[in-house]
Design a protein around this motif. Structure first.
Motif, PDB file in Angstrom:
ATOM      1  N   VAL A 292       0.866  -1.187   0.000  1.00 27.22           N
ATOM      2  CA  VAL A 292       0.000   0.000   0.000  1.00 27.22           C
ATOM      3  C   VAL A 292       0.899   1.232   0.000  1.00 27.22           C
ATOM      4  CG1 VAL A 292      -1.834  -1.168   1.274  1.00 27.22           C
ATOM      5  CG2 VAL A 292      -0.118   0.151   2.513  1.00 27.22           C
ATOM      6  N   VAL A 293       0.338   2.364  -0.339  1.00 26.03           N
ATOM      7  CA  VAL A 293       1.026   3.650  -0.217  1.00 26.03           C
ATOM      8  C   VAL A 293       0.274   4.466   0.821  1.00 26.03           C
ATOM      9  CG1 VAL A 293       1.732   5.773  -1.377  1.00 26.03           C
ATOM     10  CG2 VAL A 293       1.874   3.586  -2.575  1.00 26.03           C
ATOM     11  N   ALA A 294       1.003   4.965   1.817  1.00 27.12           N
ATOM     12  CA  ALA A 294       0.368   5.675   2.930  1.00 27.12           C
ATOM     13  C   ALA A 294       1.071   7.003   3.158  1.00 27.12           C
ATOM     14  CB  ALA A 294       0.439   4.827   4.197  1.00 27.12           C
ATOM     15  N   ALA A 295       0.371   7.881   3.859  1.00 27.63           N
ATOM     16  CA  ALA A 295       0.977   9.110   4.354  1.00 27.63           C
ATOM     17  C   ALA A 295       1.532   8.814   5.740  1.00 27.63           C
ATOM     18  CB  ALA A 295      -0.051  10.238   4.405  1.00 27.63           C
ATOM     19  N   GLY A 296       2.838   8.977   5.900  1.00 33.58           N
ATOM     20  CA  GLY A 296       3.482   8.646   7.156  1.00 33.58           C
ATOM     21  C   GLY A 296       4.177   9.833   7.785  1.00 33.58           C
ATOM     22  N   SER A 297       4.378   9.736   9.094  1.00 30.04           N
ATOM     23  CA  SER A 297       5.015  10.813   9.842  1.00 30.04           C
ATOM     24  C   SER A 297       6.060  10.217  10.766  1.00 30.04           C
ATOM     25  CB  SER A 297       3.971  11.586  10.656  1.00 30.04           C
ATOM     26  OG  SER A 297       4.589  12.514  11.532  1.00 30.04           O
ATOM     27  N   ALA A 298       7.304  10.641  10.617  1.00 27.62           N
ATOM     28  CA  ALA A 298       8.394  10.166  11.459  1.00 27.62           C
ATOM     29  C   ALA A 298       8.512  11.055  12.690  1.00 27.62           C
ATOM     30  CB  ALA A 298       9.702  10.169  10.680  1.00 27.62           C
ATOM     31  N   ASP A 299       8.353  10.439  13.882  1.00 29.68           N
ATOM     32  CA  ASP A 299       8.456  11.198  15.136  1.00 29.68           C
ATOM     33  C   ASP A 299       7.548  12.422  15.121  1.00 29.68           C
ATOM     34  OD1 ASP A 299      10.244   9.383  16.181  1.00 29.68           O
ATOM     35  OD2 ASP A 299      12.004  10.505  15.513  1.00 29.68           O
ATOM     36  N   ASP A 300       6.303  12.218  14.642  1.00 31.83           N
ATOM     37  CA  ASP A 300       5.294  13.287  14.595  1.00 31.83           C
ATOM     38  C   ASP A 300       5.744  14.482  13.748  1.00 31.83           C
ATOM     39  OD1 ASP A 300       3.467  11.903  16.191  1.00 31.83           O
ATOM     40  OD2 ASP A 300       4.495  12.558  18.015  1.00 31.83           O
ATOM     41  N   GLY A 301       6.568  14.225  12.757  1.00 34.58           N
ATOM     42  CA  GLY A 301       6.980  15.274  11.834  1.00 34.58           C
ATOM     43  C   GLY A 301       5.963  15.439  10.717  1.00 34.58           C
ATOM     44  N   PRO A 302       6.349  16.094   9.630  1.00 36.75           N
ATOM     45  CA  PRO A 302       5.419  16.309   8.509  1.00 36.75           C
ATOM     46  C   PRO A 302       5.066  15.003   7.819  1.00 36.75           C
ATOM     47  CG  PRO A 302       7.637  17.024   7.930  1.00 36.75           C
ATOM     48  CD  PRO A 302       7.669  16.725   9.390  1.00 36.75           C
ATOM     49  N   LEU A 303       3.898  14.966   7.209  1.00 41.30           N
ATOM     50  CA  LEU A 303       3.453  13.784   6.483  1.00 41.30           C
ATOM     51  C   LEU A 303       4.166  13.678   5.139  1.00 41.30           C
ATOM     52  CD1 LEU A 303      -0.406  13.908   7.135  1.00 41.30           C
ATOM     53  CD2 LEU A 303       1.227  12.290   8.107  1.00 41.30           C
ATOM     54  N   VAL A 304       4.625  12.481   4.821  1.00 41.41           N
ATOM     55  CA  VAL A 304       5.294  12.215   3.546  1.00 41.41           C
ATOM     56  C   VAL A 304       4.759  10.901   2.997  1.00 41.41           C
ATOM     57  CG1 VAL A 304       7.409  13.459   4.142  1.00 41.41           C
ATOM     58  CG2 VAL A 304       7.209  11.033   4.691  1.00 41.41           C
ATOM     59  N   PRO A 305       4.758  10.712   1.666  1.00 47.89           N
ATOM     60  CA  PRO A 305       4.307   9.424   1.108  1.00 47.89           C
ATOM     61  C   PRO A 305       5.301   8.312   1.420  1.00 47.89           C
ATOM     62  CG  PRO A 305       5.137  10.857  -0.628  1.00 47.89           C
ATOM     63  CD  PRO A 305       5.100  11.685   0.618  1.00 47.89           C
TER      64      PRO A 305
ATOM     65  N   ALA B  78       6.155  -4.069   7.289  1.00 47.20           N
ATOM     66  CA  ALA B  78       5.409  -4.264   8.534  1.00 47.20           C
ATOM     67  C   ALA B  78       4.753  -5.638   8.501  1.00 47.20           C
ATOM     68  CB  ALA B  78       4.358  -3.167   8.697  1.00 47.20           C
ATOM     69  N   PRO B  79       4.441  -6.220   9.674  1.00 48.86           N
ATOM     70  CA  PRO B  79       3.795  -7.531   9.697  1.00 48.86           C
ATOM     71  C   PRO B  79       2.432  -7.501   9.006  1.00 48.86           C
ATOM     72  CG  PRO B  79       4.622  -6.946  11.869  1.00 48.86           C
ATOM     73  CD  PRO B  79       4.725  -5.717  11.022  1.00 48.86           C
ATOM     74  N   SER B  80       2.180  -8.500   8.172  1.00 44.41           N
ATOM     75  CA  SER B  80       0.894  -8.536   7.481  1.00 44.41           C
ATOM     76  C   SER B  80      -0.254  -8.690   8.468  1.00 44.41           C
ATOM     77  CB  SER B  80       0.881  -9.674   6.462  1.00 44.41           C
ATOM     78  OG  SER B  80       1.232 -10.902   7.073  1.00 44.41           O
ATOM     79  N   ALA B  81      -0.004  -9.368   9.601  1.00 46.61           N
ATOM     80  CA  ALA B  81      -1.052  -9.507  10.608  1.00 46.61           C
ATOM     81  C   ALA B  81      -1.479  -8.144  11.136  1.00 46.61           C
ATOM     82  CB  ALA B  81      -0.566 -10.387  11.755  1.00 46.61           C
ATOM     83  N   ALA B  82      -0.525  -7.223  11.273  1.00 41.70           N
ATOM     84  CA  ALA B  82      -0.868  -5.882  11.747  1.00 41.70           C
ATOM     85  C   ALA B  82      -1.697  -5.141  10.704  1.00 41.70           C
ATOM     86  CB  ALA B  82       0.403  -5.099  12.072  1.00 41.70           C
ATOM     87  N   GLY B  83      -1.329  -5.287   9.418  1.00 39.42           N
ATOM     88  CA  GLY B  83      -2.095  -4.623   8.370  1.00 39.42           C
ATOM     89  C   GLY B  83      -3.506  -5.161   8.272  1.00 39.42           C
ATOM     90  N   ILE B  84      -3.662  -6.481   8.419  1.00 43.97           N
ATOM     91  CA  ILE B  84      -4.996  -7.082   8.359  1.00 43.97           C
ATOM     92  C   ILE B  84      -5.821  -6.653   9.568  1.00 43.97           C
ATOM     93  CG2 ILE B  84      -6.224  -9.291   8.430  1.00 43.97           C
ATOM     94  CD1 ILE B  84      -3.805 -10.438   6.819  1.00 43.97           C
ATOM     95  N   ALA B  85      -5.186  -6.590  10.739  1.00 43.95           N
ATOM     96  CA  ALA B  85      -5.900  -6.163  11.944  1.00 43.95           C
ATOM     97  C   ALA B  85      -6.371  -4.714  11.823  1.00 43.95           C
ATOM     98  CB  ALA B  85      -5.001  -6.327  13.163  1.00 43.95           C
ATOM     99  N   LEU B  86      -5.582  -3.869  11.155  1.00 43.68           N
ATOM    100  CA  LEU B  86      -5.972  -2.473  10.973  1.00 43.68           C
ATOM    101  C   LEU B  86      -6.944  -2.281   9.813  1.00 43.68           C
ATOM    102  CD1 LEU B  86      -2.536  -0.669  11.505  1.00 43.68           C
ATOM    103  CD2 LEU B  86      -4.517  -0.619  13.030  1.00 43.68           C
ATOM    104  N   GLY B  87      -7.140  -3.330   9.023  1.00 41.53           N
ATOM    105  CA  GLY B  87      -8.043  -3.211   7.881  1.00 41.53           C
ATOM    106  C   GLY B  87      -7.483  -2.377   6.755  1.00 41.53           C
ATOM    107  N   VAL B  88      -6.185  -2.494   6.503  1.00 41.06           N
ATOM    108  CA  VAL B  88      -5.536  -1.721   5.446  1.00 41.06           C
ATOM    109  C   VAL B  88      -5.815  -2.384   4.099  1.00 41.06           C
ATOM    110  CG1 VAL B  88      -3.365  -0.818   4.579  1.00 41.06           C
ATOM    111  CG2 VAL B  88      -3.742  -0.976   7.044  1.00 41.06           C
ATOM    112  N   ARG B  89      -6.480  -1.672   3.227  1.00 41.06           N
ATOM    113  CA  ARG B  89      -6.807  -2.223   1.912  1.00 41.06           C
ATOM    114  C   ARG B  89      -5.585  -2.180   1.006  1.00 41.06           C
ATOM    115  NH1 ARG B  89     -12.489  -2.472   0.715  1.00 41.06           N
ATOM    116  NH2 ARG B  89     -11.935  -2.558  -1.497  1.00 41.06           N
TER     117      ARG B  89
END
Length: 411
Positions: free
Chosen positions: A91-104, A192-203
């Motif tokens: 997947v492609v997500a918007a992420g933030s390192a240490d609560d910094g700005p969002l980046v793809p 990241a673990p696929s189990a975590a992605g499935i638990a979060l419902g990441v499409r």
């Protein structure tokens, strides 16, 4: 003599050089793109298979395509036959390192076995444990380029990366295999673990739709839509045969439960790469590049023929004063080789600039295209081969013309 000849007709020489350069630059850029497109970073990996589960109905697809399993087929990861196994989806997500700005950020969900299967070595930290991957913890592995991009000048291990609104803890950094000479992707890559992605419902990004799953992730997970790459490592034929038998039994059980599946197949990773790299579009692209170079060669041959005809009086004088046909032929061929070498140098620079422009204009591309040493060397070889091919016959005709006939035609 060749240099003087090129200087006497600068206009003709410039046109010939321009025609040769443009055709060769287009061919070189095309070949560089094809090399990036078809390179296999896992060429040394053996014993890896993709699980393909063919389904009834759905949209018509290429019969050579590999059918990805649905989430309910993930139970096959619990088989004792593979030495290692992993499901994979991206997947492609918007992420933030240490609560910094969002980046793809490109996120690959998998199991910890994937790193050993594809030869992704751990550079720092460690991979997550099986308990971490299946529990409430959300561990994360960074690629080396992601660590440099997200945590500039510092180690990422132990830091926090927020994805999908949830914190993930960085536990390690891995070196991801890549084709020789390939440049780093612009979007940071993390695992990241696929189990975590499935638990979060990441499409997932790519879903092969065979039915309408509704809008929720639970509906997608319960449907027969394929979106998992299921990889297994089977080191010998007995393991492969045993797992294939288990696949067949799994298909029979699922069919008895009402699933519209036809069968299952273990597809060697090498075959899957070949299907993806040698598709009809790639073949057509390569053919068009070769046709363009061939047309360029014919055009240059016509220009060379005209140039040598304009010099027939000079060539006749050389022959009359004792120059052999062989000497004249080699001299004319040297002139063509100088043009080809100059065109190769200009074409390499032009192709590099064109690929840089492609990277800026085309945002949705699999890799950053660039001109590597192999493609530049191929350009030089192609230039010399095309130049000699274009100039050999006109030079032979000019060298074989009797001096008297050459002088008479020039009067």
């Amino acid at each position: 003599m060749a240099l003087r000849s090129l200087g006497r007709q600068p206009g003709h020489t410039a046109i010939m050089l321009l025609a040769f350069t443009l055709g060769l630059a287009a061919w070189t850029a095309s070949r560089a793109v094809l090399h990036e497109r078809t390179s296999d970073p896992l060429a040394s990996v053996r014993g890896i298979y993709h699980v393909s589960i063919r389904r009834e109905r759905g949209e018509p697809t290429d019969p050579r395509a590999i059918d990805p399993p649905a989430l309910r087929d993930r139970v096959l990861l619990e088989s004792p036959h593979p030495s290692r196994a992993s499901d994979v989806y991206a997947v492609v997500a918007a992420g933030s390192a240490d609560d910094g700005p969002l980046v793809p950020i490109r996120v690959v969900f998998c199991t910890r076995d994937l790193f050993g299967m594809v030869g992704a070595s751990v550079q720092s930290g460690a991979t997550w444990s099986p308990a971490d991957g299946a529990g409430r913890e959300r561990p994360l592995m960074l690629s080396e380029t992601a660590e440099r991009a997200l945590f500039v000048g510092a180690s990422g291990v132990g830091r926090t990366l927020r994805l999908f609104g949830e914190p993930f803890r960085v536990v390690g950094v891995v070196a991801v295999p890549a084709p020789a000479g390939a440049r780093s992707p612009r979007i940071p890559l993390v695992f990241a673990p696929s189990a975590a992605g499935i638990a979060l419902g990441v499409r997932p990004v790519v879903v092969r739709e065979t039915e309408d799953p509704g809008g929720s992730f639970d509906a997608l997970a319960a449907s027969d839509n394929g979106w998992l790459d299921l990889l297994v490592e089977l080191r010998d034929e007995p393991r492969r045969a045993a797992f294939q038998a288990e696949l067949d039994a799994h298909v029979e059980r699922e069919r008895a439960r009402g699933r519209r599946v036809l069968g299952a197949e273990l597809v060697p990773r090498e075959r899957l790469h070949a299907l993806r790299a040698d598709d009809p579009g790639t073949t057509l692209f390569a053919l068009l590049a070769d046709v363009l170079l061939g047309a360029c060669t014919l055009n240059v041959a016509r220009l060379i023929e005209g140039k040598f005809r304009a010099r027939r009086a000079e060539i006749a004088v050389y022959r009359a004063f004792g120059a052999s046909a062989r000497d004249v032929f080699l001299g004319l061929l040297t002139e063509v080789a100088l043009v080809a070498a100059s065109a190769a140098a200009l074409a390499v620079g032009l192709a590099a600039a064109a690929l840089a422009l492609v990277n800026r204009v085309i945002h949705l591309r699999p890799v950053d295209f660039h001109l590597d040493a192999r493609s530049a060397g191929a350009a030089l070889v192609a230039a010399m081969a095309a130049g000699l091919l274009a100039g050999a016959y006109p030079a032979w005709r000019a060298a074989r013309t009797p001096p008297a006939e050459g002088l008479r035609r020039s009067c």
